[in-house]
Design a protein around this motif. Structure first.
Motif, PDB file in Angstrom:
ATOM      1  N   LEU A   1      -5.700   4.267 -14.342  1.00 56.06           N
ATOM      2  CA  LEU A   1      -4.748   4.683 -13.317  1.00 56.06           C
ATOM      3  C   LEU A   1      -4.993   3.916 -12.018  1.00 56.06           C
ATOM      4  CD1 LEU A   1      -2.428   6.773 -13.085  1.00 56.06           C
ATOM      5  CD2 LEU A   1      -4.078   8.337 -12.055  1.00 56.06           C
ATOM      6  N   LEU A   2      -6.262   3.800 -11.622  1.00 57.14           N
ATOM      7  CA  LEU A   2      -6.589   3.008 -10.436  1.00 57.14           C
ATOM      8  C   LEU A   2      -6.071   1.579 -10.565  1.00 57.14           C
ATOM      9  CD1 LEU A   2     -10.314   3.921  -9.633  1.00 57.14           C
ATOM     10  CD2 LEU A   2      -8.311   4.529  -8.278  1.00 57.14           C
ATOM     11  N   ALA A   3      -6.213   1.008 -11.754  1.00 56.42           N
ATOM     12  CA  ALA A   3      -5.796  -0.380 -11.965  1.00 56.42           C
ATOM     13  C   ALA A   3      -4.293  -0.540 -11.780  1.00 56.42           C
ATOM     14  CB  ALA A   3      -6.223  -0.847 -13.347  1.00 56.42           C
TER      15      ALA A   3
ATOM     16  N   ALA B   1      -7.623   7.030  -3.718  1.00 55.95           N
ATOM     17  CA  ALA B   1      -8.179   7.987  -4.682  1.00 55.95           C
ATOM     18  C   ALA B   1      -8.556   9.301  -4.010  1.00 55.95           C
ATOM     19  CB  ALA B   1      -9.397   7.378  -5.379  1.00 55.95           C
ATOM     20  N   LEU B   2      -9.150   9.226  -2.821  1.00 56.95           N
ATOM     21  CA  LEU B   2      -9.517  10.452  -2.111  1.00 56.95           C
ATOM     22  C   LEU B   2      -8.285  11.306  -1.833  1.00 56.95           C
ATOM     23  CD1 LEU B   2     -12.040  10.827   0.787  1.00 56.95           C
ATOM     24  CD2 LEU B   2      -9.770  11.835   0.992  1.00 56.95           C
ATOM     25  N   THR B   3      -7.220  10.687  -1.337  1.00 57.54           N
ATOM     26  CA  THR B   3      -6.010  11.458  -1.058  1.00 57.54           C
ATOM     27  C   THR B   3      -5.370  11.971  -2.350  1.00 57.54           C
ATOM     28  OG1 THR B   3      -4.657   9.437  -0.992  1.00 57.54           O
ATOM     29  CG2 THR B   3      -5.569  10.216   1.085  1.00 57.54           C
TER      30      THR B   3
ATOM     31  N   ARG C   1       1.180   9.534  -5.654  1.00 58.73           N
ATOM     32  CA  ARG C   1       1.769  10.865  -5.484  1.00 58.73           C
ATOM     33  C   ARG C   1       2.567  11.282  -6.710  1.00 58.73           C
ATOM     34  NH1 ARG C   1       4.033  10.533   0.684  1.00 58.73           N
ATOM     35  NH2 ARG C   1       4.759   8.513  -0.078  1.00 58.73           N
ATOM     36  N   ALA C   2       3.129  10.310  -7.402  1.00 59.24           N
ATOM     37  CA  ALA C   2       3.881  10.621  -8.618  1.00 59.24           C
ATOM     38  C   ALA C   2       2.966  10.877  -9.812  1.00 59.24           C
ATOM     39  CB  ALA C   2       4.842   9.487  -8.946  1.00 59.24           C
ATOM     40  N   ASP C   3       1.683  10.513  -9.697  1.00 57.80           N
ATOM     41  CA  ASP C   3       0.750  10.586 -10.821  1.00 57.80           C
ATOM     42  C   ASP C   3      -0.179  11.796 -10.763  1.00 57.80           C
ATOM     43  OD1 ASP C   3       1.625   8.257 -12.054  1.00 57.80           O
ATOM     44  OD2 ASP C   3       0.224   6.971 -10.957  1.00 57.80           O
ATOM     45  N   THR C   4       0.040  12.743  -9.874  1.00 56.08           N
ATOM     46  CA  THR C   4      -0.941  13.802  -9.645  1.00 56.08           C
ATOM     47  C   THR C   4      -1.138  14.727 -10.848  1.00 56.08           C
ATOM     48  OG1 THR C   4       0.764  15.099  -8.509  1.00 56.08           O
ATOM     49  CG2 THR C   4      -0.759  13.816  -7.141  1.00 56.08           C
ATOM     50  N   ALA C   5      -0.248  14.681 -11.825  1.00 50.04           N
ATOM     51  CA  ALA C   5      -0.469  15.472 -13.039  1.00 50.04           C
ATOM     52  C   ALA C   5      -1.466  14.803 -13.980  1.00 50.04           C
ATOM     53  CB  ALA C   5       0.858  15.696 -13.772  1.00 50.04           C
ATOM     54  N   SER C   6      -1.847  13.562 -13.689  1.00 47.55           N
ATOM     55  CA  SER C   6      -2.753  12.800 -14.552  1.00 47.55           C
ATOM     56  C   SER C   6      -4.180  12.848 -14.015  1.00 47.55           C
ATOM     57  CB  SER C   6      -2.306  11.342 -14.642  1.00 47.55           C
ATOM     58  OG  SER C   6      -0.989  11.234 -15.137  1.00 47.55           O
TER      59      SER C   6
ATOM     60  N   LEU D   1       0.826  -1.202   0.000  1.00 50.43           N
ATOM     61  CA  LEU D   1       0.000   0.000   0.000  1.00 50.43           C
ATOM     62  C   LEU D   1       0.863   1.257   0.000  1.00 50.43           C
ATOM     63  CD1 LEU D   1      -2.801   1.162  -0.015  1.00 50.43           C
ATOM     64  CD2 LEU D   1      -2.945   0.804   2.457  1.00 50.43           C
ATOM     65  N   LEU D   2       1.965   1.248   0.723  1.00 47.41           N
ATOM     66  CA  LEU D   2       2.891   2.384   0.686  1.00 47.41           C
ATOM     67  C   LEU D   2       3.462   2.577  -0.717  1.00 47.41           C
ATOM     68  CD1 LEU D   2       4.993   2.187   3.988  1.00 47.41           C
ATOM     69  CD2 LEU D   2       3.495   4.065   3.250  1.00 47.41           C
ATOM     70  N   ALA D   3       3.797   1.479  -1.375  1.00 48.16           N
ATOM     71  CA  ALA D   3       4.330   1.579  -2.738  1.00 48.16           C
ATOM     72  C   ALA D   3       3.281   2.149  -3.687  1.00 48.16           C
ATOM     73  CB  ALA D   3       4.803   0.209  -3.216  1.00 48.16           C
ATOM     74  N   ALA D   4       2.014   1.731  -3.524  1.00 48.63           N
ATOM     75  CA  ALA D   4       0.940   2.265  -4.359  1.00 48.63           C
ATOM     76  C   ALA D   4       0.730   3.754  -4.084  1.00 48.63           C
ATOM     77  CB  ALA D   4      -0.351   1.488  -4.115  1.00 48.63           C
ATOM     78  N   TYR D   5       0.859   4.148  -2.820  1.00 44.38           N
ATOM     79  CA  TYR D   5       0.721   5.561  -2.479  1.00 44.38           C
ATOM     80  C   TYR D   5       1.839   6.374  -3.116  1.00 44.38           C
ATOM     81  CZ  TYR D   5      -0.120   9.686   0.474  1.00 44.38           C
ATOM     82  OH  TYR D   5      -0.383  10.947   0.929  1.00 44.38           O
ATOM     83  N   ASP D   6       3.046   5.832  -3.164  1.00 41.39           N
ATOM     84  CA  ASP D   6       4.143   6.508  -3.864  1.00 41.39           C
ATOM     85  C   ASP D   6       3.786   6.704  -5.340  1.00 41.39           C
ATOM     86  OD1 ASP D   6       5.732   6.762  -1.621  1.00 41.39           O
ATOM     87  OD2 ASP D   6       6.900   4.943  -2.014  1.00 41.39           O
ATOM     88  N   GLN D   7       3.187   5.674  -5.945  1.00 42.65           N
ATOM     89  CA  GLN D   7       2.764   5.799  -7.337  1.00 42.65           C
ATOM     90  C   GLN D   7       1.731   6.916  -7.499  1.00 42.65           C
ATOM     91  OE1 GLN D   7       2.247   1.126  -7.701  1.00 42.65           O
ATOM     92  NE2 GLN D   7       1.800   2.082  -9.657  1.00 42.65           N
TER      93      GLN D   7
END
Length: 218
Positions: A76-78, A158-160, A65-70, A57-63
């Motif tokens: 993306l969720l997948a 997704a909310l965050t 945070r890196a995707d916020t321009a999208s 889950l931490l690794a997914a959260y890193d992803q």
């Protein structure tokens, strides 16, 4: 059998998403917490429950945070969900889904995946308060239930993510993790107002936090 996804879609259109506590210049951006609430939740609650799950889950959260321009999409969720579950693929479910010990049933029609993506696209609507957009995305994922497993984790991520796109980081997320029924007409607005409160509390605690002491070299 009652289709709680259909009920949610009906309620979703009737919720006064605009009528939450916010002003024309709210929220103050950026809202940067003295701690990252989701990271804290993962490294305490999830870590105690299952260390491997917490790492994923931490690794997914890193992803995220890196995707916020999208924009937020199912694709993306997948990608995040593959990391959350440690799997090679995370397709949209291919049948009906159940949650809350079978008390809620979410149907599947041919247009359900496309409708889900249309709902996620509305997170980019600047006409709605950011707290409403984040809360609605959370509930969309809970009640569309796109994945066979891990939807609650996906919804919180997704909310965050929606908030982070506006440079808002909450210092606590635990109040968001309570189960919410699909058929509650007042619940969605209450959740949006809760997000407002969490943002305000984060800002208040951040403003009152002491300045970090300067590092002194020896």
């Amino acid at each position: 059998m009652i289709d709680h996804l259909r009920i949610w879609c009906q309620i979703r259109e009737q919720v006064p998403w605009q009528d939450i506590r916010h002003g024309p210049d709210w929220p103050p951006a950026p809202v940067q917490a003295h701690r990252d609430g989701l990271t804290h939740q993962i490294t305490t609650v999830d870590q105690a429950r299952d260390p491997a799950r917490a790492r994923r889950l931490l690794a997914a959260y890193d992803q995220a945070r890196a995707d916020t321009a999208s924009p937020l999409t199912f694709g993306l969720l997948a990608q995040w969900q593959q990391t959350i579950l440690g799997v090679d693929d995370a397709p949209f479910r291919n049948g009906p889904a159940f949650a809350k010990a079978g008390r809620e049933h979410y149907g599947l029609d041919p247009d359900t995946p496309a409708l889900f993506d249309l709902c996620l696209a509305e997170t980019e609507d600047p006409a709605l308060p950011i707290a409403s957009r984040a809360a609605r995305a959370y509930l969309d994922i809970c009640f569309f239930h796109p994945f066979p497993d891990g939807n609650a984790r996906s919804a919180l991520l997704a909310l965050t993510f929606v908030l982070a796109k506006q440079n808002i980081v909450l210092d606590q997320v635990a109040p968001l993790t309570l189960q919410r029924p699909a058929h509650d007409p007042d619940g969605p607005q209450a959740l949006a107002n809760l997000v407002v409160t969490l943002i305000e509390n984060t800002q208040r605690r951040s403003d009152s936090a002491p300045e970090p002491k300067p590092h002194r070299s020896t």
